[in-house]
Design a protein around this motif. Sequence first.
Motif, PDB file in Angstrom:
ATOM      1  N   VAL A  37      33.664  13.976  19.104  1.00 30.43           N
ATOM      2  CA  VAL A  37      32.804  15.145  19.246  1.00 30.43           C
ATOM      3  C   VAL A  37      31.610  15.067  18.299  1.00 30.43           C
ATOM      4  O   VAL A  37      30.487  15.423  18.653  1.00 30.43           O
ATOM      5  CB  VAL A  37      33.606  16.442  19.004  1.00 30.43           C
ATOM      6  CG1 VAL A  37      32.679  17.641  18.867  1.00 30.43           C
ATOM      7  CG2 VAL A  37      34.571  16.676  20.156  1.00 30.43           C
ATOM      8  N   ALA A  38      31.832  14.572  17.073  1.00 30.68           N
ATOM      9  CA  ALA A  38      30.740  14.456  16.109  1.00 30.68           C
ATOM     10  C   ALA A  38      29.641  13.537  16.630  1.00 30.68           C
ATOM     11  O   ALA A  38      28.446  13.807  16.455  1.00 30.68           O
ATOM     12  CB  ALA A  38      31.271  13.938  14.777  1.00 30.68           C
ATOM     13  N   VAL A  39      30.031  12.446  17.282  1.00 31.76           N
ATOM     14  CA  VAL A  39      29.047  11.531  17.856  1.00 31.76           C
ATOM     15  C   VAL A  39      28.247  12.234  18.943  1.00 31.76           C
ATOM     16  O   VAL A  39      27.018  12.112  19.029  1.00 31.76           O
ATOM     17  CB  VAL A  39      29.748  10.277  18.421  1.00 31.76           C
ATOM     18  CG1 VAL A  39      28.767   9.425  19.215  1.00 31.76           C
ATOM     19  CG2 VAL A  39      30.360   9.458  17.296  1.00 31.76           C
ATOM     20  N   GLU A  40      28.923  13.009  19.784  1.00 31.25           N
ATOM     21  CA  GLU A  40      28.235  13.728  20.855  1.00 31.25           C
ATOM     22  C   GLU A  40      27.288  14.778  20.295  1.00 31.25           C
ATOM     23  O   GLU A  40      26.186  14.982  20.827  1.00 31.25           O
ATOM     24  CB  GLU A  40      29.250  14.390  21.784  1.00 31.25           C
ATOM     25  CG  GLU A  40      29.986  13.416  22.683  1.00 31.25           C
ATOM     26  CD  GLU A  40      30.693  14.120  23.822  1.00 31.25           C
ATOM     27  OE1 GLU A  40      30.004  14.497  24.786  1.00 31.25           O
ATOM     28  OE2 GLU A  40      31.916  14.306  23.737  1.00 31.25           O
ATOM     29  N   GLN A  41      27.688  15.468  19.247  1.00 33.50           N
ATOM     30  CA  GLN A  41      26.821  16.478  18.653  1.00 33.50           C
ATOM     31  C   GLN A  41      25.531  15.862  18.139  1.00 33.50           C
ATOM     32  O   GLN A  41      24.441  16.432  18.315  1.00 33.50           O
ATOM     33  CB  GLN A  41      27.560  17.194  17.520  1.00 33.50           C
ATOM     34  CG  GLN A  41      28.614  18.176  18.017  1.00 33.50           C
ATOM     35  CD  GLN A  41      29.378  18.824  16.884  1.00 33.50           C
ATOM     36  OE1 GLN A  41      29.609  18.200  15.848  1.00 33.50           O
ATOM     37  NE2 GLN A  41      29.787  20.062  17.073  1.00 33.50           N
ATOM     38  N   ALA A  42      25.620  14.705  17.517  1.00 31.41           N
ATOM     39  CA  ALA A  42      24.424  14.024  17.030  1.00 31.41           C
ATOM     40  C   ALA A  42      23.514  13.649  18.195  1.00 31.41           C
ATOM     41  O   ALA A  42      22.276  13.776  18.108  1.00 31.41           O
ATOM     42  CB  ALA A  42      24.812  12.780  16.234  1.00 31.41           C
ATOM     43  N   LEU A  43      24.106  13.204  19.288  1.00 25.12           N
ATOM     44  CA  LEU A  43      23.329  12.856  20.476  1.00 25.12           C
ATOM     45  C   LEU A  43      22.624  14.085  21.030  1.00 25.12           C
ATOM     46  O   LEU A  43      21.443  14.037  21.399  1.00 25.12           O
ATOM     47  CB  LEU A  43      24.260  12.258  21.534  1.00 25.12           C
ATOM     48  CG  LEU A  43      23.604  11.866  22.856  1.00 25.12           C
ATOM     49  CD1 LEU A  43      22.714  10.641  22.664  1.00 25.12           C
ATOM     50  CD2 LEU A  43      24.674  11.564  23.916  1.00 25.12           C
TER      51      LEU A  43
END
Length: 223
Positions: free
Chosen positions: A80-86
Amino acid sequence: MTGFCDTAWQRTAALRAAIGRLPFITELAAGSLARARFRTYITQDALYLGQFSRALALAAAKAPDAATVQQFAHSAVGAVAVEQALHEKYLREFGVEPAAAATAEASPDCLAYTSYLLATAHQEPWPVLVAALLPCFRIYWDVGCAIAATAAPDNPYRAWIDTYADPGFGEAVERMMATVDAAADAATPALRERMLAAYLRCSQYEWLFWDGAYHQRGWPEFR
């Protein structure tokens, strides 16, 4: 006995092929997807992720033992953290402040999908919930890898493609699949059927989400 994830993957073969043919996916892969359509998608996806995170937290809380709580929470939260950055990258690039996106109105497809996930999180046992959460991981990994094989380096959506084709994301997907398979192995046949039904429904919602973003499907207005 065939593993649950393999069975679910086979059962959704036609649906996954239909996802690959969606104009949103084919045009994103070609780099020709209209900015307005992608802006609609990324705004709705940011809303979706907020509710998906809640469902993940509830899944971790329902996990059957402490080790699974830790393993599930860490792998899920990392993805989820990776998606939030995206999301933050593309929202700003498309002129949408993340704070404004957070207060946007959920589309019919986004609201239906997240409402289903949260209802499942609150009302269904843990095995059904993790089965419902899996399509968001596995289908995105499948689509990302398929697009990455042909997308040009200068594709304006390359960051999106690379995120979901990244081996690190693939490892999170594999861990999620192992969790779901283990839950299914310990489940009764009746519970496995409920798991499969949840997996199939959420796979259908994935199709609807991309289709709705492409057509910028909103709520009907009556005047």
